[in-house]
Design an enzyme around this catalytic site. Structure first.
Site, PDB file in Angstrom:
ATOM      1  N   ARG A 165       2.285   6.642 -11.876  1.00  0.00           N
ATOM      2  CA  ARG A 165       3.373   6.699 -12.853  1.00  0.00           C
ATOM      3  C   ARG A 165       4.222   7.956 -12.657  1.00  0.00           C
ATOM      4  O   ARG A 165       5.436   7.945 -12.907  1.00  0.00           O
ATOM      5  CB  ARG A 165       2.799   6.682 -14.267  1.00  0.00           C
ATOM      6  CG  ARG A 165       3.845   6.787 -15.364  1.00  0.00           C
ATOM      7  CD  ARG A 165       3.192   7.129 -16.700  1.00  0.00           C
ATOM      8  NE  ARG A 165       2.275   6.108 -17.143  1.00  0.00           N
ATOM      9  CZ  ARG A 165       2.630   5.052 -17.856  1.00  0.00           C
ATOM     10  NH1 ARG A 165       3.896   4.881 -18.191  1.00  0.00           N
ATOM     11  NH2 ARG A 165       1.728   4.178 -18.248  1.00  0.00           N
ATOM     12  N   ARG A 178       1.080  -8.482 -15.029  1.00  0.00           N
ATOM     13  CA  ARG A 178       1.543  -9.068 -16.296  1.00  0.00           C
ATOM     14  C   ARG A 178       3.011  -9.413 -16.111  1.00  0.00           C
ATOM     15  O   ARG A 178       3.900  -8.744 -16.625  1.00  0.00           O
ATOM     16  CB  ARG A 178       1.343  -8.094 -17.461  1.00  0.00           C
ATOM     17  CG  ARG A 178      -0.107  -7.782 -17.745  1.00  0.00           C
ATOM     18  CD  ARG A 178      -0.314  -7.244 -19.130  1.00  0.00           C
ATOM     19  NE  ARG A 178       0.325  -5.960 -19.355  1.00  0.00           N
ATOM     20  CZ  ARG A 178       0.206  -5.260 -20.486  1.00  0.00           C
ATOM     21  NH1 ARG A 178      -0.510  -5.749 -21.480  1.00  0.00           N
ATOM     22  NH2 ARG A 178       0.796  -4.096 -20.626  1.00  0.00           N
ATOM     23  N   LEU A 213       5.392   1.221 -15.254  1.00  0.00           N
ATOM     24  CA  LEU A 213       4.140   0.909 -14.561  1.00  0.00           C
ATOM     25  C   LEU A 213       3.642  -0.448 -15.053  1.00  0.00           C
ATOM     26  O   LEU A 213       3.636  -0.722 -16.259  1.00  0.00           O
ATOM     27  CB  LEU A 213       3.102   1.991 -14.844  1.00  0.00           C
ATOM     28  CG  LEU A 213       1.817   1.948 -14.022  1.00  0.00           C
ATOM     29  CD1 LEU A 213       2.090   2.367 -12.587  1.00  0.00           C
ATOM     30  CD2 LEU A 213       0.768   2.857 -14.637  1.00  0.00           C
ATOM     31  N   ASN A 231      -4.513   1.233  -6.961  1.00  0.00           N
ATOM     32  CA  ASN A 231      -4.300   1.115  -8.400  1.00  0.00           C
ATOM     33  C   ASN A 231      -4.677   2.432  -9.058  1.00  0.00           C
ATOM     34  O   ASN A 231      -5.854   2.754  -9.216  1.00  0.00           O
ATOM     35  CB  ASN A 231      -5.146  -0.032  -8.954  1.00  0.00           C
ATOM     36  CG  ASN A 231      -5.012  -0.166 -10.459  1.00  0.00           C
ATOM     37  OD1 ASN A 231      -4.045   0.318 -11.054  1.00  0.00           O
ATOM     38  ND2 ASN A 231      -5.978  -0.819 -11.080  1.00  0.00           N
ATOM     39  N   ASP A 284      -1.428  10.383 -19.473  1.00  0.00           N
ATOM     40  CA  ASP A 284      -0.447  10.921 -20.411  1.00  0.00           C
ATOM     41  C   ASP A 284      -0.927  12.241 -21.003  1.00  0.00           C
ATOM     42  O   ASP A 284      -0.137  13.168 -21.210  1.00  0.00           O
ATOM     43  CB  ASP A 284      -0.174   9.903 -21.519  1.00  0.00           C
ATOM     44  CG  ASP A 284      -1.454   9.296 -22.083  1.00  0.00           C
ATOM     45  OD1 ASP A 284      -2.555   9.699 -21.646  1.00  0.00           O
ATOM     46  OD2 ASP A 284      -1.365   8.420 -22.954  1.00  0.00           O
TER      47      ASP A 284
END
Length: 919
Positions: A728, A672, A668, A723, A833
């Site tokens: 993920r 960047r 993911l 977004n 997570d």
């Protein structure tokens, strides 16, 4: 100058003497010529004579100009340097000549080797071509053998909707209807996909009598169901909604019967039809009891024994939440295990088979005489005695304070409003459900409503009356979530409830919560469960669960990936094949048609977690609604033979019981690009890597001039709609392997660490196996859960920023896990997570596995991540407490176990070695 001019002109000048001047000039010229002659002739002769005379001397050492040897000449001081230079040049020339000859010899040898290599290449090409031909022939032979050994099957003959099969056997009566004599299997071949046609109730007069909420909820569910088709000619089952009906406009039984028989595809007897009668109230009008339904199946909450056909009709739960989703925040937690009341019951019996005021028989009289027709009197007496004994805090009320709800004869009516009943059940460990006294009533809407409310708030149901047919009783193992006790054992109920351990209570409460969430809570659950029961009964495989279509972002590849020295520093470890194997998918699941015939009952009853619409155990053979992604069953079973042996052979074979397997990296990222490119380059040369799926979470597309690295495997850049960190865990269709390595774009892991984690996951496929460990803790002052990221010997979570998990969990996270959790992740842009760890621990009741000893996995020099913000941890505290409310308990489990291996150069700080166990 004047005189010289005059002399040249032959005139007279300087006293008139021109002849004197001419004479003197001639004398000087003659003398000069003679002098030059003497010098040029006689002087060399004299010099030669003199030198030869000196060289004839006896003393050789005095010879100066005579011929001399080389050594003698070098002794002369001014030529010694020249001699040394000459000797050095001579030696260098000799060496260069020797080297030239040596190089010529090597060139000749290399030319011979080149010729030999060219011949070897030609031979290798010929061998490769032969091998390709052999492989092609072998594949062709294999296909021929398979074709010879497998019989050719033709699809079943499909009956036309307007054709009545006169050979279809007729039962003696509708009461004897079962699938084998009242259901037309030829309309439902195994390969049909179970198409279902739903009649539009508005097209028929009874449609105007339906409850608007039930009708609206049913129509909304039908529109989204995967099995519903608009083509009635190919349908396997035909469904018609006939209830719940409103009292003032309810049609007469004869009118309803005529309308049902006039359905376009009824075909005289209604076979392959399902009549659904849903209810939102405690009393369901059992108007179908008085009409002829032919061979049609019936699904409702109230049945008499003369009406109910086991294995054919379906007992459904009430539709309480018709147009609303359950509010998880209002559902009480599953702990503490024991609540204020040991058990509770509120109800009033309007009509009894034998009034307790007319006749009261003692327990001794009941034993000596015949068994009473109605045990309600004994139940009242016993429960009041338990309440009066004050041995336990119980609450039983047999008279309603307000007007009781309408109920059927011999049935215990509900008291009060729904909210009041739920508040009492929230304080009760057990909820008593007394079945109707009339044994001919196998199930009533009032009992089903009591069961629904007890499961909703976590009160363990205690059903008094073993003859009752609970909802979906032929596919649900109710003894794992409720106690079903015969009425004659009423005197032993108190002892039995006190003897159940806390662990068993929690297990039953958790299973009850699962059953309520999966089959009872919403209209979509009820409708899908009814279809699943019929489909499973006739042994048709479920439709594959949908996958997220990956919309690829075009990108340019070709940038040569660099080699990170930390990635290649593996010593003598054999991490994988020398040449990267081509990408290959996990084997496809092949038990779709045999599963429903072999594992029906076991799969339907053992699920410990929230398998919304999927009434199957996560680690039983397969999630039945998925026919593609579970390559090896659920992926949690070994396939093939192991490749054991010594350490070297085991290492070369990857280990485990699956000889060949690859994994997919899901990364993911959000704006960047430089960090992402560096992370992708670090994957260059990683063994067993099938593909890299880059989830581009930014609405801004990558730069057009961005050159992506070539790492030897495909890189798929997937575009997302918004977004969200939930992206993920989307089950992208581009993921063709069971193993997924979820990794952040700034994670920094060595190849040996990744390979070791992959090997560990292959032997624990139902667990999250990763690198950064975290744990949760109970905050006593604030009475809440905390998220802790400090290094500790104990952990309960493994962050999915660098972790392996099965693709199975991607489906559950995206489609099965409560939507409230995914909404929380989107609200905080955090905690995805933690949500995955909650889900896996809830399903498996096992903690995750941490591998390797590294204490950090972030890449050095990367930009600051969100986790460095203080608000990040406050949000994670809130997430944990919210997730606990949704699940009803804390599913995370602690462990001090971690997997390390000296074969992979584990480096432990000296002050941390005492914290872990090793294998």
């Amino acid at each position: 100058m004047t005189g010289y001019t005059m002399l040249r002109n032959g005139g007279v000048g300087n006293g008139g003497q021109p002849w004197v001047l001419r004479w003197s000039s001639r004398i000087r010229l003659t003398w000069l010529s003679f002098t030059l002659f003497i010098i040029l002739v006689f002087f060399p002769l004299i010099a030669h004579y003199y030198l030869t005379t000196i060289d004839d001397a006896d003393d050789a050492g005095k010879r100066i100009f005579g011929p001399r040897t080389g050594n003698e000449l070098c002794e002369v001081k001014h030529v010694q340097d020249l001699c040394r230079i000459r000797e050095s040049v001579s030696e260098e020339l000799l060496q260069l000549e020797a080297k030239r000859q040596e190089l010529n010899s090597e060139i000749a040898k290399l030319n011979l080797k080149i010729e030999a290599c060219k011949k070897s290449i030609e031979n290798a090409k010929q061998d490769l071509l032969q091998l390709k031909n052999v492989i092609s022939q072998t594949e062709h032979s294999y296909k021929e053998l398979m074709a010879q050994n497998q019989p050719k099957l033709s699809l079943p003959i499909r009956l036309l909707p307007d054709k009545d099969d006169v050979t279809f056997p007729l039962p003696k009566s509708n009461r004897n209807c079962r699938l084998h004599n009242c259901f037309d299997y030829s309309r439902c071949p195994l390969t049909s996909g179970f198409p279902v046609y739903v009649y539009n109730s508005d097209d028929y007069p009874f449609g105007s009598s339906l409850d608007p909420l039930i009708k609206q909820a049913f129509e909304a569910t039908v529109r989204t169901n995967v099995y519903v088709t608009e083509n009635a000619n190919i349908a396997c089952v035909y469904i018609i909604l006939v209830g719940e009906m409103q009292e003032p406009v309810m049609p007469k039984p004869t009118e309803l019967e005529q309308q049902l028989h006039s359905l376009p595809y009824w075909r005289t007897d209604g076979h392959n039809h399902l009549i659904i009668n849903l209810s939102r109230k405690s009393e369901t009008q059992n108007f179908i009891y008085n009409i002829s339904t032919g061979r049609a199946m019936i699904a409702q909450s109230t049945f008499y024994d003369v009406q109910y056909r086991p294995g054919f009709d379906i007992v459904v739960s009430p539709l309480v939440h018709a147009m609303s989703e359950p509010n998880f925040l209002e559902i009480p937690p599953q702990v503490p295990v024991k609540r204020k009341y040991l058990f509770s019951f509120q109800g009033e019996k309007i009509e009894s088979l034998r009034s307790s005021l007319q006749e009261v028989r003692s327990f001794e009289e009941e034993i000596e005489g015949n068994a009473p027709a109605d045990y309600d009197d004994r139940i009242i007496t016993t429960l009041k005695a338990v309440q009066d004994s004050k041995l336990d805090f119980v609450l039983v009320e047999f008279t309603c304070k307000n007007q009781p709800k309408a109920s059927l004869p011999t049935e215990w009516a509900l008291c009060g409003e729904r909210d009041d009943r739920l508040e009492l059940l929230k304080l009760s460990t057990f909820a008593l459900i007394i079945t109707p006294g009339d044994t001919r009533l196998v199930i009533s809407a009032g009992c089903a409503m009591r069961l629904f409310e007890a499961l909703e708030v976590g009160a363990i149901p205690v059903v008094l009356g073993e003859q009752v047919q609970l909802p979906y009783n032929d596919v649900i193992r109710w003894n794992e979530a409720a106690l079903i006790i015969p009425k004659p054992r009423i005197t032993e109920v108190h002892f039995l409830l006190r003897s159940i351990s806390d662990n068993d209570l929690l297990a039953m409460r958790r299973q009850g919560r699962f059953l309520w969430e999966t089959y009872f809570s919403t209209s979509d659950n009820v409708f899908s469960t009814v279809l699943a029961i019929i489909r499973t009964r006739i042994q048709i495989p479920a439709a594959p669960i949908r996958e997220e279509t990956a919309v690829e972002i075009p990108h340019r590849s070709g940038k040569a990936a660099g080699t990170d020295p930390n990635m290649a520093d593996n010593g003598d470890l054999d991490l994988g094949p020398v040449e990267t194997e081509p990408p290959y998918a996990s084997p496809k699941y092949l038990r779709n048609f045999t599963l429903t015939a072999m594992d029906i009952y076991r799969n339907w009853n053992s699920a410990p977690g929230p398998f919304h619409l999927f009434p199957y155990t996560p680690f039983d053979p397969v999630l039945p609604s998925e026919a593609k992604f579970l390559g090896s069953g659920t992926g949690f079973r070994p396939i093939g033979g192991g490749a054991g042996g010594s350490g070297k052979e085991f290492q070369a074979a990857l280990g485990g019981n699956v000889p060949r397997e690859q994994f997919t990296v899901v990364m993911l990222t959000y704006e960047r690009e430089e960090v992402l490119m560096n992370s992708l380059e670090r994957l260059n040369g990683l063994p067993y890597l099938n593909k890299v799926v880059v989830v581009w979470n930014s609405p801004k597309l990558p730069s057009e001039d961005l050159l992506w690295p070539d790492i030897g495997v495909p890189i798929m850049v997937v575009r997302t709609e918004k977004n969200s960190l939930n992206n993920r865990f989307l089950p992208w269709d581009e993921i063709e392997t069971e193993a997924i390595l979820s990794i952040d774009d700034d994670a920094h892991l060595r190849h040996d660490e990744i390979m070791f984690g992959f090997r560990v996951w292959r032997e624990a496929r139902d667990r999250i196996v990763g690198f950064p460990g975290r744990y949760h803790a109970w905050d006593i002052p604030h009475q809440s859960w905390l998220y802790n990221s400090n290094y500790s010997c104990e952990l309960s979570m493994v962050l999915t920023g660098a972790a392996f998990f099965h693709k199975y969990y991607a489906y559950l996270y995206s489609y099965v896990m409560p939507q409230a959790i995914r909404d929380m992740v989107d609200e905080y842009i955090n905690c995805e997570d933690i949500a995955m760890n909650f889900l896996v621990s809830h399903l498996t009741r096992k903690p995750p596995i941490k591998v390797t000893s590294r204490w950090t996995f972030r890449c050095p020099g990367c930009p600051q991540a969100l986790s460095h913000d203080d608000s990040h941890f406050h949000e994670r505290h809130k997430c944990i407490n919210f997730f606990v409310k949704v699940y009803g308990y804390m599913p995370l489990l602690y462990t001090q176990f971690r997997v390390d291996s000296v074969l992979f150069k584990t480096r432990l700080p000296h002050d941390k070695t005492k914290c872990f166990k090793f294998i």
